[in-house]
Motif scaffolding. Structure first.
Motif, PDB file in Angstrom:
ATOM      1  N   ARG A 147       0.848  -1.194   0.000  1.00 30.71           N
ATOM      2  CA  ARG A 147       0.000   0.000   0.000  1.00 30.71           C
ATOM      3  C   ARG A 147       0.875   1.233   0.000  1.00 30.71           C
ATOM      4  O   ARG A 147       2.026   1.201   0.462  1.00 30.71           O
ATOM      5  CB  ARG A 147      -0.925   0.017   1.213  1.00 30.71           C
ATOM      6  CG  ARG A 147      -0.220   0.221   2.566  1.00 30.71           C
ATOM      7  CD  ARG A 147      -1.268   0.514   3.629  1.00 30.71           C
ATOM      8  NE  ARG A 147      -0.741   0.670   4.969  1.00 30.71           N
ATOM      9  CZ  ARG A 147      -0.292   1.813   5.492  1.00 30.71           C
ATOM     10  NH1 ARG A 147      -0.251   2.911   4.749  1.00 30.71           N
ATOM     11  NH2 ARG A 147       0.147   1.854   6.737  1.00 30.71           N
ATOM     12  N   PRO A 148       0.366   2.362  -0.507  1.00 26.65           N
ATOM     13  CA  PRO A 148       1.077   3.631  -0.357  1.00 26.65           C
ATOM     14  C   PRO A 148       0.848   4.189   1.042  1.00 26.65           C
ATOM     15  O   PRO A 148       0.145   3.581   1.860  1.00 26.65           O
ATOM     16  CB  PRO A 148       0.430   4.518  -1.430  1.00 26.65           C
ATOM     17  CG  PRO A 148      -0.909   3.922  -1.680  1.00 26.65           C
ATOM     18  CD  PRO A 148      -0.832   2.466  -1.324  1.00 26.65           C
ATOM     19  N   LYS A 149       1.428   5.340   1.315  1.00 29.47           N
ATOM     20  CA  LYS A 149       1.287   5.949   2.644  1.00 29.47           C
ATOM     21  C   LYS A 149      -0.152   6.362   2.893  1.00 29.47           C
ATOM     22  O   LYS A 149      -0.671   6.240   4.006  1.00 29.47           O
ATOM     23  CB  LYS A 149       2.222   7.150   2.781  1.00 29.47           C
ATOM     24  CG  LYS A 149       2.303   7.716   4.191  1.00 29.47           C
ATOM     25  CD  LYS A 149       3.370   8.792   4.290  1.00 29.47           C
ATOM     26  CE  LYS A 149       3.508   9.301   5.717  1.00 29.47           C
ATOM     27  NZ  LYS A 149       4.564  10.347   5.822  1.00 29.47           N
ATOM     28  N   GLY A 150      -0.797   6.869   1.857  1.00 29.75           N
ATOM     29  CA  GLY A 150      -2.210   7.231   1.928  1.00 29.75           C
ATOM     30  C   GLY A 150      -3.008   6.364   0.983  1.00 29.75           C
ATOM     31  O   GLY A 150      -2.457   5.506   0.286  1.00 29.75           O
ATOM     32  N   TYR A 151      -4.315   6.551   0.953  1.00 34.48           N
ATOM     33  CA  TYR A 151      -5.143   5.731   0.079  1.00 34.48           C
ATOM     34  C   TYR A 151      -4.759   5.929  -1.389  1.00 34.48           C
ATOM     35  O   TYR A 151      -4.168   6.946  -1.770  1.00 34.48           O
ATOM     36  CB  TYR A 151      -6.629   6.089   0.248  1.00 34.48           C
ATOM     37  CG  TYR A 151      -7.142   5.973   1.658  1.00 34.48           C
ATOM     38  CD1 TYR A 151      -6.794   4.894   2.477  1.00 34.48           C
ATOM     39  CD2 TYR A 151      -7.987   6.945   2.200  1.00 34.48           C
ATOM     40  CE1 TYR A 151      -7.269   4.791   3.772  1.00 34.48           C
ATOM     41  CE2 TYR A 151      -8.471   6.853   3.498  1.00 34.48           C
ATOM     42  CZ  TYR A 151      -8.097   5.778   4.281  1.00 34.48           C
ATOM     43  OH  TYR A 151      -8.560   5.686   5.567  1.00 34.48           O
ATOM     44  N   TRP A 152      -5.101   4.953  -2.221  1.00 31.92           N
ATOM     45  CA  TRP A 152      -4.909   5.094  -3.659  1.00 31.92           C
ATOM     46  C   TRP A 152      -5.740   6.270  -4.172  1.00 31.92           C
ATOM     47  O   TRP A 152      -6.813   6.561  -3.620  1.00 31.92           O
ATOM     48  CB  TRP A 152      -5.374   3.834  -4.397  1.00 31.92           C
ATOM     49  CG  TRP A 152      -4.705   2.564  -4.017  1.00 31.92           C
ATOM     50  CD1 TRP A 152      -5.247   1.545  -3.280  1.00 31.92           C
ATOM     51  CD2 TRP A 152      -3.387   2.130  -4.366  1.00 31.92           C
ATOM     52  NE1 TRP A 152      -4.350   0.516  -3.138  1.00 31.92           N
ATOM     53  CE2 TRP A 152      -3.192   0.842  -3.809  1.00 31.92           C
ATOM     54  CE3 TRP A 152      -2.355   2.695  -5.102  1.00 31.92           C
ATOM     55  CZ2 TRP A 152      -2.014   0.123  -3.951  1.00 31.92           C
ATOM     56  CZ3 TRP A 152      -1.175   1.987  -5.259  1.00 31.92           C
ATOM     57  CH2 TRP A 152      -1.010   0.718  -4.684  1.00 31.92           C
ATOM     58  N   PRO A 153      -5.315   6.914  -5.243  1.00 32.51           N
ATOM     59  CA  PRO A 153      -6.181   7.934  -5.849  1.00 32.51           C
ATOM     60  C   PRO A 153      -7.379   7.276  -6.510  1.00 32.51           C
ATOM     61  O   PRO A 153      -7.306   6.124  -6.945  1.00 32.51           O
ATOM     62  CB  PRO A 153      -5.271   8.609  -6.879  1.00 32.51           C
ATOM     63  CG  PRO A 153      -4.217   7.603  -7.185  1.00 32.51           C
ATOM     64  CD  PRO A 153      -4.017   6.802  -5.933  1.00 32.51           C
ATOM     65  N   PRO A 154      -8.507   7.979  -6.609  1.00 30.80           N
ATOM     66  CA  PRO A 154      -9.676   7.391  -7.258  1.00 30.80           C
ATOM     67  C   PRO A 154      -9.506   7.309  -8.768  1.00 30.80           C
ATOM     68  O   PRO A 154      -8.758   8.085  -9.368  1.00 30.80           O
ATOM     69  CB  PRO A 154     -10.805   8.358  -6.885  1.00 30.80           C
ATOM     70  CG  PRO A 154     -10.114   9.675  -6.672  1.00 30.80           C
ATOM     71  CD  PRO A 154      -8.772   9.323  -6.077  1.00 30.80           C
ATOM     72  N   ASN A 155     -10.189   6.340  -9.356  1.00 24.92           N
ATOM     73  CA  ASN A 155     -10.258   6.196 -10.811  1.00 24.92           C
ATOM     74  C   ASN A 155      -8.866   6.190 -11.448  1.00 24.92           C
ATOM     75  O   ASN A 155      -8.603   6.878 -12.432  1.00 24.92           O
ATOM     76  CB  ASN A 155     -11.122   7.306 -11.406  1.00 24.92           C
ATOM     77  CG  ASN A 155     -12.527   7.305 -10.800  1.00 24.92           C
ATOM     78  OD1 ASN A 155     -13.235   6.301 -10.866  1.00 24.92           O
ATOM     79  ND2 ASN A 155     -12.908   8.409 -10.188  1.00 24.92           N
ATOM     80  N   ALA A 156      -7.999   5.393 -10.841  1.00 29.85           N
ATOM     81  CA  ALA A 156      -6.602   5.298 -11.294  1.00 29.85           C
ATOM     82  C   ALA A 156      -6.314   3.872 -11.752  1.00 29.85           C
ATOM     83  O   ALA A 156      -7.042   2.926 -11.435  1.00 29.85           O
ATOM     84  CB  ALA A 156      -5.654   5.680 -10.168  1.00 29.85           C
ATOM     85  N   THR A 157      -5.247   3.740 -12.524  1.00 27.94           N
ATOM     86  CA  THR A 157      -4.790   2.428 -12.980  1.00 27.94           C
ATOM     87  C   THR A 157      -3.560   2.023 -12.172  1.00 27.94           C
ATOM     88  O   THR A 157      -2.561   2.741 -12.140  1.00 27.94           O
ATOM     89  CB  THR A 157      -4.437   2.457 -14.475  1.00 27.94           C
ATOM     90  OG1 THR A 157      -5.617   2.770 -15.226  1.00 27.94           O
ATOM     91  CG2 THR A 157      -3.910   1.100 -14.930  1.00 27.94           C
ATOM     92  N   ILE A 158      -3.651   0.889 -11.497  1.00 32.84           N
ATOM     93  CA  ILE A 158      -2.564   0.363 -10.673  1.00 32.84           C
ATOM     94  C   ILE A 158      -1.942  -0.807 -11.434  1.00 32.84           C
ATOM     95  O   ILE A 158      -2.642  -1.775 -11.774  1.00 32.84           O
ATOM     96  CB  ILE A 158      -3.061  -0.127  -9.308  1.00 32.84           C
ATOM     97  CG1 ILE A 158      -4.028   0.883  -8.667  1.00 32.84           C
ATOM     98  CG2 ILE A 158      -1.879  -0.439  -8.401  1.00 32.84           C
ATOM     99  CD1 ILE A 158      -3.457   2.235  -8.428  1.00 32.84           C
ATOM    100  N   ALA A 159      -0.651  -0.728 -11.699  1.00 32.84           N
ATOM    101  CA  ALA A 159       0.037  -1.783 -12.440  1.00 32.84           C
ATOM    102  C   ALA A 159       1.140  -2.375 -11.572  1.00 32.84           C
ATOM    103  O   ALA A 159       1.987  -1.645 -11.035  1.00 32.84           O
ATOM    104  CB  ALA A 159       0.631  -1.240 -13.734  1.00 32.84           C
ATOM    105  N   VAL A 160       1.130  -3.694 -11.436  1.00 36.91           N
ATOM    106  CA  VAL A 160       2.131  -4.421 -10.654  1.00 36.91           C
ATOM    107  C   VAL A 160       2.945  -5.277 -11.616  1.00 36.91           C
ATOM    108  O   VAL A 160       2.382  -6.110 -12.334  1.00 36.91           O
ATOM    109  CB  VAL A 160       1.468  -5.315  -9.590  1.00 36.91           C
ATOM    110  CG1 VAL A 160       2.518  -5.955  -8.694  1.00 36.91           C
ATOM    111  CG2 VAL A 160       0.449  -4.532  -8.772  1.00 36.91           C
ATOM    112  N   LYS A 161       4.239  -5.070 -11.661  1.00 36.07           N
ATOM    113  CA  LYS A 161       5.131  -5.860 -12.506  1.00 36.07           C
ATOM    114  C   LYS A 161       5.940  -6.782 -11.607  1.00 36.07           C
ATOM    115  O   LYS A 161       6.565  -6.336 -10.635  1.00 36.07           O
ATOM    116  CB  LYS A 161       6.059  -4.957 -13.312  1.00 36.07           C
ATOM    117  CG  LYS A 161       5.335  -3.956 -14.212  1.00 36.07           C
ATOM    118  CD  LYS A 161       4.504  -4.648 -15.284  1.00 36.07           C
ATOM    119  CE  LYS A 161       3.864  -3.638 -16.227  1.00 36.07           C
ATOM    120  NZ  LYS A 161       2.976  -4.284 -17.224  1.00 36.07           N
ATOM    121  N   LEU A 162       5.969  -8.071 -11.964  1.00 40.11           N
ATOM    122  CA  LEU A 162       6.609  -9.083 -11.131  1.00 40.11           C
ATOM    123  C   LEU A 162       7.595  -9.915 -11.944  1.00 40.11           C
ATOM    124  O   LEU A 162       7.363 -11.102 -12.219  1.00 40.11           O
ATOM    125  CB  LEU A 162       5.544  -9.987 -10.504  1.00 40.11           C
ATOM    126  CG  LEU A 162       4.499  -9.308  -9.617  1.00 40.11           C
ATOM    127  CD1 LEU A 162       3.374 -10.265  -9.290  1.00 40.11           C
ATOM    128  CD2 LEU A 162       5.148  -8.768  -8.342  1.00 40.11           C
TER     129      LEU A 162
END
Length: 353
Positions: A147-162
């Motif tokens: 998680r980030p320090k605060g909540y995620w921004p609304p209506n955003a795209t979260i991409a996780v690269k592994l």
């Protein structure tokens, strides 16, 4: 009429912060599901957990397997699965949850390789490693929450690269190469604030007040947890195996000899692993908005509960104050936001991190 509430699980030892297991059955308690299930997807069409995108993954969504050999010789493969479904939409409080079986013993290679972006920019958050609650049964599974320090921004795209395939997960362990990326979206920022002093819930969307609802929280003997909770389930799977129970219903069971009940309660939104819900309470109308009389759940009038159920999405935030209870433990659902950022950023339990 009796009042469904919540029966607390035994407290964990301090210093070992655990979170809800991503795929474990939810606890049966006084204000919980009579039929164990897993957090539902936002679409609410299945009781099965979501899985992330996996190269050549089985159609069932089960974690894929990988070769157990490396250049230096045979090693045991650590399989990785994701709670978030690729392409799904979640609330701004939803942590990224990955599950690792068997448990890694060194998280350093993973942490260096894995990246998370928000709308293409670094998320500047942190991974926090936890022993899954399912390990009560010695399943040797860990979770990494991000998680980030605060909540995620609304209506955003979260991409996780592994890009972790073949990297060391500790002596004699390497990560599978099957789960390589996950991309999901956040919806509108639904943040609700529950105040036990005023017996109200203020519901906001993207910072704008949408509704103020009257509530009744846990009585003195069974107070509602304070702190930040995250919507983890809406309704429950139908025991017949056909979708969900109608009307967001959940079977709630009370086993106290002085307060037994076995009820199907409509418009139920789960916010803790141990069985706290925001739900309709037609039997408690005289107390809603006036005083706290439940066994720990957040009681709403039926019309308000139906509205809140339909408004909510998995990952929405609900904060509680002035309940008379202790803070929700981090392990009791998605309690990640109750861990101070300074502690979270240290990375949790794994060594060599």
């Amino acid at each position: 009429m009796t009042r469904p509430g919540t029966a607390r699980r035994a407290r964990r030892p301090r210093g070992l912060l655990l979170a809800v297991p991503a795929f474990a059955a939810l606890a049966l308690s006084a204000c919980s599901s009579g039929t164990a299930g897993t957090p539902h997807s936002p679409a609410g069409t299945s009781g099965a957990p979501a899985t992330g995108r996996a190269t050549s993954a089985p159609a069932s969504g089960a974690p894929a397997t990988a070769s157990s050999s490396t250049a230096s010789g045979p090693a045991k493969t650590v399989h990785v699965s994701s709670l978030e479904g690729d392409g799904g939409t979640y609330g701004v409080g939803m942590p990224i949850v990955l599950r690792f079986t068997p448990a890694p013993t060194d998280s350093s290679a993973f942490t260096k390789a894995a990246t998370v972006t928000v709308n293409g920019q670094p998320a500047n958050g942190a991974w926090y490693w936890e022993q899954t609650t399912a390990d009560e049964k010695k399943t040797n599974t860990y979770e990494a929450h991000y998680r980030p320090k605060g909540y995620w921004p609304p209506n955003a795209t979260i991409a996780v690269k592994l890009p972790i395939g073949g990297l060391s997960a500790g002596k004699g362990l390497v990560y599978s190469d099957k789960l390589t990326s996950i991309t999901f979206q956040t919806g509108d920022a639904h943040v609700s604030t529950v105040d036990g002093q005023t017996e109200t819930m203020r519901v906001t969307s993207n910072g704008r007040l949408v509704k103020t609802l009257k509530v009744s929280l846990g009585k003195a003997q069974t107070p509602t947890y304070t702190g930040t909770k995250v919507v983890m389930q809406k309704g429950e799977a139908n025991p017949s195996g056909s979708g969900l129970r109608p009307d967001g219903a959940v079977r709630m069971v009370g086993t106290d000899p002085n307060d037994r009940y076995n009820l199907i309660v409509p418009w139920s939104v789960r916010v803790t692993m141990s069985g706290e819900y925001v739900h309709a309470a037609s039997w408690n109308g005289g107390n809603i908005g006036v005083r706290s009389t439940s066994n720990g759940c957040t009681n709403l009038n039926v019309g308000d509960a139906k509205w809140f159920y339909k408004f909510s999405q998995i990952g929405d935030v609900v904060t509680y104050s002035n309940t008379g209870g202790t803070k929700m433990p981090s392990w009791d659902g998605f309690g990640d936001w109750n861990v101070p950022w300074g502690m979270w950023a240290q990375g949790g339990l794994l060594l060599n991190h």
